[in-house]
Motif scaffolding. Structure first.
Motif, short mmCIF file in Angstrom:
data_model
loop_
_atom_site.label_atom_id
_atom_site.label_comp_id
_atom_site.label_asym_id
_atom_site.label_seq_id
_atom_site.Cartn_x
_atom_site.Cartn_y
_atom_site.Cartn_z
N ASP A 65 0.83 -1.20 0.00
CA ASP A 65 0.00 0.00 0.00
C ASP A 65 0.86 1.25 0.00
N LEU A 66 1.89 1.25 0.81
CA LEU A 66 2.79 2.40 0.88
C LEU A 66 3.49 2.62 -0.46
N ASN A 67 3.95 1.54 -1.06
CA ASN A 67 4.60 1.65 -2.37
C ASN A 67 3.64 2.19 -3.42
N PHE A 68 2.39 1.72 -3.38
CA PHE A 68 1.38 2.20 -4.32
C PHE A 68 1.13 3.69 -4.11
N ARG A 69 1.03 4.11 -2.87
CA ARG A 69 0.79 5.53 -2.58
C ARG A 69 1.95 6.39 -3.05
N GLU A 70 3.16 5.92 -2.81
CA GLU A 70 4.34 6.67 -3.26
C GLU A 70 4.37 6.79 -4.78
N ALA A 71 4.08 5.67 -5.47
CA ALA A 71 4.07 5.69 -6.93
C ALA A 71 2.98 6.62 -7.45
N THR A 72 1.81 6.59 -6.83
CA THR A 72 0.70 7.45 -7.24
C THR A 72 1.04 8.92 -7.01
N THR A 73 1.67 9.21 -5.87
CA THR A 73 2.08 10.59 -5.57
C THR A 73 3.07 11.09 -6.61
N LEU A 74 4.04 10.26 -6.97
CA LEU A 74 5.02 10.66 -7.98
C LEU A 74 4.35 10.91 -9.33
N GLN A 75 3.39 10.08 -9.69
CA GLN A 75 2.68 10.27 -10.95
C GLN A 75 1.87 11.57 -10.92
N LEU A 76 1.21 11.84 -9.81
CA LEU A 76 0.44 13.07 -9.70
C LEU A 76 1.33 14.30 -9.75
N GLU A 77 2.48 14.22 -9.10
CA GLU A 77 3.42 15.34 -9.16
C GLU A 77 3.89 15.57 -10.59
N GLY A 78 4.16 14.47 -11.29
CA GLY A 78 4.57 14.60 -12.70
C GLY A 78 3.47 15.20 -13.55
#
Length: 88
Positions: A65-78
Motif C-alpha cells: 500500500d505504501l509503495n502504491f501511494r508513493e508511486a501514485t504521488t510521484l505520478q500526480l506530481e509529474g
C-alpha cells in the motif's frame, strides 16, 4: 512445532509440580486433565504461529500500500508539473 521430546519434558515438569505418583497416573480424571493441558499448549503454539503469519501478511500488504501511494504521488506530481508547463 513442539517435538515429542519437548512434550515429554513438559509432562515431566507437570508431574513434578503436581506430585504425580504411579498410583495417581491410573486415575482417568488426571490423565484426561494432563491430556487437556498438553492439547491446550499445542493449540496455543498453533495459534501463536497463525498470528505471526497474519502479522507478516499485514506487514506485506502495508508495504504494498505504501509503495502504491508513493508511486501514485510521484505520478500526480509529474502530471501537475506537466500541466503547469502546458499552461505556460
Amino acid at each position: 512445532m513442539v517435538t515429542s521430546t519437548e512434550l515429554r519434558e513438559m509432562l515431566r515438569r507437570i508431574e513434578a509440580f503436581i506430585g504425580i505418583t504411579d498410583e495417581r497416573m491410573e486415575d482417568p480424571t488426571l490423565v484426561d486433565f494432563l491430556t487437556q493441558i498438553v492439547t491446550l499448549r499445542l493449540d496455543a503454539e498453533k495459534t501463536k504461529s497463525e498470528i505471526n503469519s497474519y502479522r507478516n501478511d499485514i506487514d506485506e500488504r502495508m508495504a504494498e500500500d505504501l509503495n502504491f501511494r508513493e508511486a501514485t504521488t510521484l505520478q500526480l506530481e509529474g502530471l501537475h508539473k506537466e500541466n503547469e508547463n502546458l499552461r505556460a
